[in-house]
Write an enzyme that holds these catalytic residues in place. Structure first.
Site, short mmCIF file in Angstrom:
data_model
loop_
_atom_site.label_atom_id
_atom_site.label_comp_id
_atom_site.label_asym_id
_atom_site.label_seq_id
_atom_site.Cartn_x
_atom_site.Cartn_y
_atom_site.Cartn_z
N HIS A 183 0.83 -1.19 0.00
CA HIS A 183 0.00 0.00 0.00
C HIS A 183 0.87 1.24 0.00
O HIS A 183 2.04 1.19 0.30
CB HIS A 183 -0.92 0.03 1.22
CG HIS A 183 -0.19 0.15 2.51
ND1 HIS A 183 0.35 -0.93 3.15
CD2 HIS A 183 0.11 1.23 3.26
CE1 HIS A 183 0.93 -0.52 4.26
NE2 HIS A 183 0.80 0.78 4.35
N TYR A 230 -4.04 7.90 9.12
CA TYR A 230 -2.94 8.06 10.06
C TYR A 230 -2.77 9.52 10.47
O TYR A 230 -2.05 10.27 9.83
CB TYR A 230 -1.62 7.59 9.44
CG TYR A 230 -1.42 6.10 9.43
CD1 TYR A 230 -1.23 5.40 10.61
CD2 TYR A 230 -1.38 5.39 8.24
CE1 TYR A 230 -1.01 4.03 10.61
CE2 TYR A 230 -1.17 4.03 8.22
CZ TYR A 230 -0.98 3.35 9.41
OH TYR A 230 -0.76 2.01 9.41
N GLY A 290 -8.42 0.28 7.04
CA GLY A 290 -7.49 -0.84 6.95
C GLY A 290 -6.33 -0.74 7.90
O GLY A 290 -5.80 -1.76 8.35
N GLU A 291 -5.91 0.46 8.22
CA GLU A 291 -4.82 0.67 9.17
C GLU A 291 -5.06 1.96 9.92
O GLU A 291 -5.40 2.99 9.34
CB GLU A 291 -3.47 0.76 8.45
CG GLU A 291 -3.03 -0.51 7.76
CD GLU A 291 -1.69 -0.33 7.05
OE1 GLU A 291 -0.96 0.62 7.39
OE2 GLU A 291 -1.39 -1.12 6.15
N ILE A 292 -4.85 1.90 11.22
CA ILE A 292 -4.85 3.10 12.05
C ILE A 292 -4.03 2.79 13.29
O ILE A 292 -4.15 1.71 13.87
CB ILE A 292 -6.27 3.56 12.42
CG1 ILE A 292 -6.22 4.89 13.16
CG2 ILE A 292 -7.03 2.50 13.20
CD1 ILE A 292 -7.57 5.57 13.30
#
Length: 484
Positions: A183, A230, A290-292
């Protein structure tokens, strides 16, 4: 209380927190020189009430360990496989058969029809033409993989797009893509606001015409729009970014969007995407974060206190299932990450290797020999070699070890190399300038880390490597500390 007791105490408390939060999963990265045994990671997930995990590849050992656990698994396609999958039904079917169907049928891995998402996280679009030579080949690749899933008996949707080859960079020309992560580590780069308010959100004008067919594809196949958010990156890139706005304490000056108030960046960013989808006719498209997360080292704002404040704040923020001002309902998110990955690229920043941590091996360290002088001609080349082969990112400006003196810097470099190499005696034999000690040289905020026992599970990990016995000890992971 010993390490093991402390570890299981932390597990118990963390379990209570996670169980109260609907939709929380975790990312499991494997770019560590000393990866944990898959069974240990699975135990951590289960003990802490995490029932969803996202993988960046289809590692056989990891997937096998997840079998019969009922943990929902999201699988990614390694980027090096994209070329062979593009435009080839046969290649796509073969990959799905080996990496999806086999684990579902033989190992009973819960890659369910609802949760089966093959490589996701579309954060950028500028690489499409460079990678596939146009929109049509990309669409063909999508259909090949989607048809392969259907062929294998799954009606699961195909999630977002794969990412560019290693030589590519993201559209803003400032944030290199990480090849093995799959990613572009950016803040939702495909959408923006023309007014600096969430209600002004839309897909970027320069890629708008590309985004619409992509999002339509997701909608037509019941697939979610998966995005990484983020707040740390915003703070890292922009020194003027209001620090308090990155957290969930309510201490920041709110953003007034026509009477709707935003007290944190996450809600504002998420709702900017919601507005972008709604304006283009996709208002009901599901969203997955999906990402944090927040790193624990490698930058002046990357530390354990901030990580704990952010992760706990985020989980508390979404625990009630009320959603964001624009979109009510539970937030589906995957925390990043379970463990540090000291093999990751540091092109985006030294913090990339510090999203978690573990402690294992024997309590001993490699340091600079007290009798050695700073002017010894062996010092400079030894430090250079150690930092090239191991991880010295904690020695950066305003990082956790940025305040060490010259001897401390040298000792940290030697120890990093020593731990990376399984504490082998030969890894602490820098010519007449190093020695092994059993007194912890850590000082202040600077932790001289101890490595973990190396694990060789999958066939590709065994090639060219020495076998090491497994040592399963307490699971004291800084990731757990950040959510207590």
């Amino acid at each position: 209380m010993g390490w093991l007791s402390v570890a299981y105490g932390l597990v118990s408390v963390f379990s209570l927190v996670v169980h109260s939060v609907s939709g929380i999963g975790a990312n499991w990265g494997t770019q560590a020189t000393h990866p944990l045994p898959p069974e240990t990671v699975v135990d951590l997930l289960r003990d802490n009430g995490i029932d969803k995990v996202k993988l960046f590849d289809a590692d056989y050992g990891n997937l096998k360990a997840l079998g019969k656990t009922r943990i929902e698994v999201m699988v990614g396609i390694p980027n090096e496989m994209l070329a062979s999958l593009a435009g080839s039904v046969k290649s796509a079917e073969k990959w799905v058969a080996k990496n999806v169907s086999e684990h579902m049928t033989t190992n009973n891995v819960n890659i369910s029809r609802k949760e089966l998402y093959i490589i996701f996280i579309l954060l950028s679009i500028g690489w499409i033409l460079a990678l596939f030579g146009g929109w049509r080949p990309l669409g063909i690749q999508f259909m090949d993989l989607q048809n392969s899933l259907l062929f294998r008996g799954s009606d699961a949707p195909l999630d977002n797009l794969p990412c560019p080859p290693e030589y590519s960079i993201c559209p803003d020309k400032s944030w290199p893509w990480q090849p093995s992560e799959g990613h572009c580590p950016l803040n939702a780069d495909v959408y923006a606001s023309s007014t600096s308010l969430p209600s002004g959100g839309d897909f970027r004008t320069d890629i708008h015409d590309y985004m619409i067919p992509i999002v339509k594809f997701l909608m037509d196949n019941n697939a979610p729009f998966t995005v990484n958010i983020y707040p740390f990156i915003s703070l890292y890139i922009d020194s003027n970014f209001p620090v308090e706005y990155a957290f969930f304490d309510g201490n920041a000056s709110p953003l007034n969007d026509g009477g709707t108030y935003y007290y944190n960046m996450f809600d504002a960013n998420y709702d900017t995407l919601v507005w972008a989808l709604e304006k283009n006719g996709f208002g009901n498209l599901p969203i997955i974060v999906g990402e944090i997360g927040w790193p624990t080292d490698g930058d002046q704002n990357a530390n354990l206190d901030y990580a704990q404040r952010f992760n706990q704040g985020f989980m508390t923020h979404i625990s009630g299932g009320k959603g964001t001002p624009k979109r009510a309902g539970p937030v589906d998110a995957y925390l990043f990450s379970l463990i540090d990955e000291d093999g990751k690229s540091i092109q985006p920043g030294s913090f990339e290797r510090h999203w978690g941590n573990v402690k294992h091996l024997e309590q001993k360290w490699c340091v600079m020999k007290p009798s050695a002088g700073l002017d010894d001609p062996q010092v400079a080349p030894s430090v250079q070699y150690a930092c090239e082969k191991a991880d010295c990112t904690s020695l950066g400006y305003q990082t956790s070890c940025g305040g060490l003196d010259a001897r401390g810097n040298i000792s940290y470099a030697f120890n990093s190399y020593y731990q990376t190499n399984n504490q082998l005696d030969t890894a602490c034999q820098f010519p007449n300038v190093s020695k092994i000690v059993k007194t912890d040289p850590s000082t202040g905020t600077c932790i001289f880390r101890i490595g973990i026992q190396q694990y060789y599970g999958s066939a590709d990990r065994k090639k060219g490597g020495l076998q090491s016995p497994l040592i399963l000890v307490g699971h004291l992971i800084l990731f757990l500390l950040t959510v207590l």
